[in-house]
Design a protein around this motif. Structure first.
Motif, PDB file in Angstrom:
ATOM      1  N   GLY A   1     -44.373 -18.564 -41.640  1.00  0.00           N
ATOM      2  CA  GLY A   1     -43.511 -19.309 -40.731  1.00  0.00           C
ATOM      3  C   GLY A   1     -42.798 -18.433 -39.721  1.00  0.00           C
ATOM      4  N   ASP A   2     -43.139 -17.137 -39.704  1.00  0.00           N
ATOM      5  CA  ASP A   2     -42.525 -16.209 -38.760  1.00  0.00           C
ATOM      6  C   ASP A   2     -43.280 -16.238 -37.435  1.00  0.00           C
ATOM      7  N   THR A   3     -42.550 -16.193 -36.334  1.00  0.00           N
ATOM      8  CA  THR A   3     -43.187 -16.145 -35.023  1.00  0.00           C
ATOM      9  C   THR A   3     -43.895 -14.807 -34.874  1.00  0.00           C
ATOM     10  N   ILE A   4     -45.160 -14.852 -34.465  1.00  0.00           N
ATOM     11  CA  ILE A   4     -45.952 -13.630 -34.352  1.00  0.00           C
ATOM     12  C   ILE A   4     -45.564 -12.861 -33.088  1.00  0.00           C
ATOM     13  N   ALA A   5     -45.950 -11.604 -33.039  1.00  0.00           N
ATOM     14  CA  ALA A   5     -45.727 -10.785 -31.849  1.00  0.00           C
ATOM     15  C   ALA A   5     -46.727 -11.195 -30.778  1.00  0.00           C
ATOM     16  N   HIS A   6     -46.299 -11.162 -29.525  1.00  0.00           N
ATOM     17  CA  HIS A   6     -47.185 -11.491 -28.413  1.00  0.00           C
ATOM     18  C   HIS A   6     -48.187 -10.349 -28.243  1.00  0.00           C
TER      19      HIS A   6
ATOM     20  N   ARG B   1     -53.218 -19.166 -42.709  1.00  0.00           N
ATOM     21  CA  ARG B   1     -52.750 -20.235 -41.825  1.00  0.00           C
ATOM     22  C   ARG B   1     -51.952 -19.673 -40.653  1.00  0.00           C
ATOM     23  N   HIS B   2     -52.201 -20.221 -39.485  1.00  0.00           N
ATOM     24  CA  HIS B   2     -51.396 -19.973 -38.296  1.00  0.00           C
ATOM     25  C   HIS B   2     -51.100 -21.327 -37.668  1.00  0.00           C
ATOM     26  N   SER B   3     -49.933 -21.438 -37.048  1.00  0.00           N
ATOM     27  CA  SER B   3     -49.477 -22.726 -36.533  1.00  0.00           C
ATOM     28  C   SER B   3     -48.949 -22.582 -35.122  1.00  0.00           C
ATOM     29  N   VAL B   4     -48.968 -23.710 -34.412  1.00  0.00           N
ATOM     30  CA  VAL B   4     -48.282 -23.817 -33.134  1.00  0.00           C
ATOM     31  C   VAL B   4     -47.191 -24.854 -33.342  1.00  0.00           C
ATOM     32  N   VAL B   5     -45.947 -24.426 -33.142  1.00  0.00           N
ATOM     33  CA  VAL B   5     -44.775 -25.264 -33.392  1.00  0.00           C
ATOM     34  C   VAL B   5     -44.159 -25.639 -32.044  1.00  0.00           C
ATOM     35  N   PHE B   6     -44.093 -26.941 -31.779  1.00  0.00           N
ATOM     36  CA  PHE B   6     -43.570 -27.438 -30.506  1.00  0.00           C
ATOM     37  C   PHE B   6     -42.122 -27.873 -30.650  1.00  0.00           C
ATOM     38  N   ASP B   7     -41.335 -27.603 -29.624  1.00  0.00           N
ATOM     39  CA  ASP B   7     -39.947 -28.055 -29.536  1.00  0.00           C
ATOM     40  C   ASP B   7     -39.788 -28.697 -28.158  1.00  0.00           C
ATOM     41  N   ALA B   8     -40.110 -29.987 -28.077  1.00  0.00           N
ATOM     42  CA  ALA B   8     -40.088 -30.694 -26.794  1.00  0.00           C
ATOM     43  C   ALA B   8     -38.698 -30.714 -26.184  1.00  0.00           C
ATOM     44  N   ALA B   9     -37.662 -30.817 -26.999  1.00  0.00           N
ATOM     45  CA  ALA B   9     -36.292 -30.878 -26.489  1.00  0.00           C
ATOM     46  C   ALA B   9     -35.920 -29.612 -25.724  1.00  0.00           C
ATOM     47  N   ASN B  10     -36.435 -28.477 -26.165  1.00  0.00           N
ATOM     48  CA  ASN B  10     -36.146 -27.196 -25.512  1.00  0.00           C
ATOM     49  C   ASN B  10     -37.296 -26.684 -24.656  1.00  0.00           C
ATOM     50  N   GLU B  11     -38.346 -27.518 -24.499  1.00  0.00           N
ATOM     51  CA  GLU B  11     -39.495 -27.177 -23.655  1.00  0.00           C
ATOM     52  C   GLU B  11     -40.152 -25.862 -24.070  1.00  0.00           C
TER      53      GLU B  11
ATOM     54  N   TYR C   1     -42.856 -23.774 -27.156  1.00  0.00           N
ATOM     55  CA  TYR C   1     -43.698 -23.749 -28.349  1.00  0.00           C
ATOM     56  C   TYR C   1     -43.868 -22.297 -28.756  1.00  0.00           C
ATOM     57  N   ARG C   2     -44.189 -22.095 -30.045  1.00  0.00           N
ATOM     58  CA  ARG C   2     -44.358 -20.743 -30.565  1.00  0.00           C
ATOM     59  C   ARG C   2     -45.515 -20.731 -31.541  1.00  0.00           C
ATOM     60  N   ILE C   3     -46.086 -19.564 -31.732  1.00  0.00           N
ATOM     61  CA  ILE C   3     -47.170 -19.393 -32.703  1.00  0.00           C
ATOM     62  C   ILE C   3     -46.594 -18.662 -33.903  1.00  0.00           C
ATOM     63  N   THR C   4     -46.830 -19.232 -35.086  1.00  0.00           N
ATOM     64  CA  THR C   4     -46.287 -18.652 -36.316  1.00  0.00           C
ATOM     65  C   THR C   4     -47.403 -18.294 -37.286  1.00  0.00           C
ATOM     66  N   ASN C   5     -47.072 -17.378 -38.205  1.00  0.00           N
ATOM     67  CA  ASN C   5     -48.018 -16.992 -39.252  1.00  0.00           C
ATOM     68  C   ASN C   5     -47.800 -17.857 -40.496  1.00  0.00           C
TER      69      ASN C   5
END
Length: 125
Positions: free
Chosen positions: A39-44, A20-30, A32-36
């Motif tokens: 739940g860890d943010t992946i390296a760009h 599973r990989h996810s895109v997590v949005f945070d509208a309040a802080n404008e 989004y991040r991609i996680t594995n």
């Protein structure tokens, strides 16, 4: 287009790794991040040494764009399984009915949608 490409990237990572990989949005802080799957943010993949976080406030091409809303079956996260199908990640995970991110800039809105089952990503007004 960048957001649509990043959603496709997360989907292809899920298919390619079988996890599973996810895109997590945070509208309040404008942001989004991609996680594995953990739940860890992946390296760009291009910006070596940086996490895959898109911050609209500091990204020169997007600093006038805001995330008006991100709604994926009542959550702000879209996850893709090993087949590229979107699901909500709950226990048990269930398929999404639909998912839409609304972006705004200068009075113009665009919706980036993720379709159920197929994970097809589209952009519309």
């Amino acid at each position: 287009n960048m957001l649509a490409a990043d959603l496709e990237y997360a989907k292809s990572l899920a298919i390619g790794t079988g996890q599973r990989h996810s895109v997590v949005f945070d509208a309040a802080n404008e942001t989004y991040r991609i996680t594995n799957a953990a739940g860890d943010t992946i390296a760009h993949p291009v910006k070596k040494g940086f996490a895959y976080v898109m911050d609209f406030r500091t990204e020169g091409r997007l600093d006038q764009v805001t995330i008006a809303d991100a709604d994926f079956d009542t959550t702000d996260t879209v996850s893709f399984d090993y087949l590229g199908s979107p699901f909500n990640g709950g226990t048990p995970p269930t398929a999404l009915n639909s998912g839409v991110v609304t972006l705004q800039a200068g009075g113009i809105s665009r919706n980036v949608s993720v379709e159920p089952v197929t994970g097809f990503v589209s952009i519309s007004e």
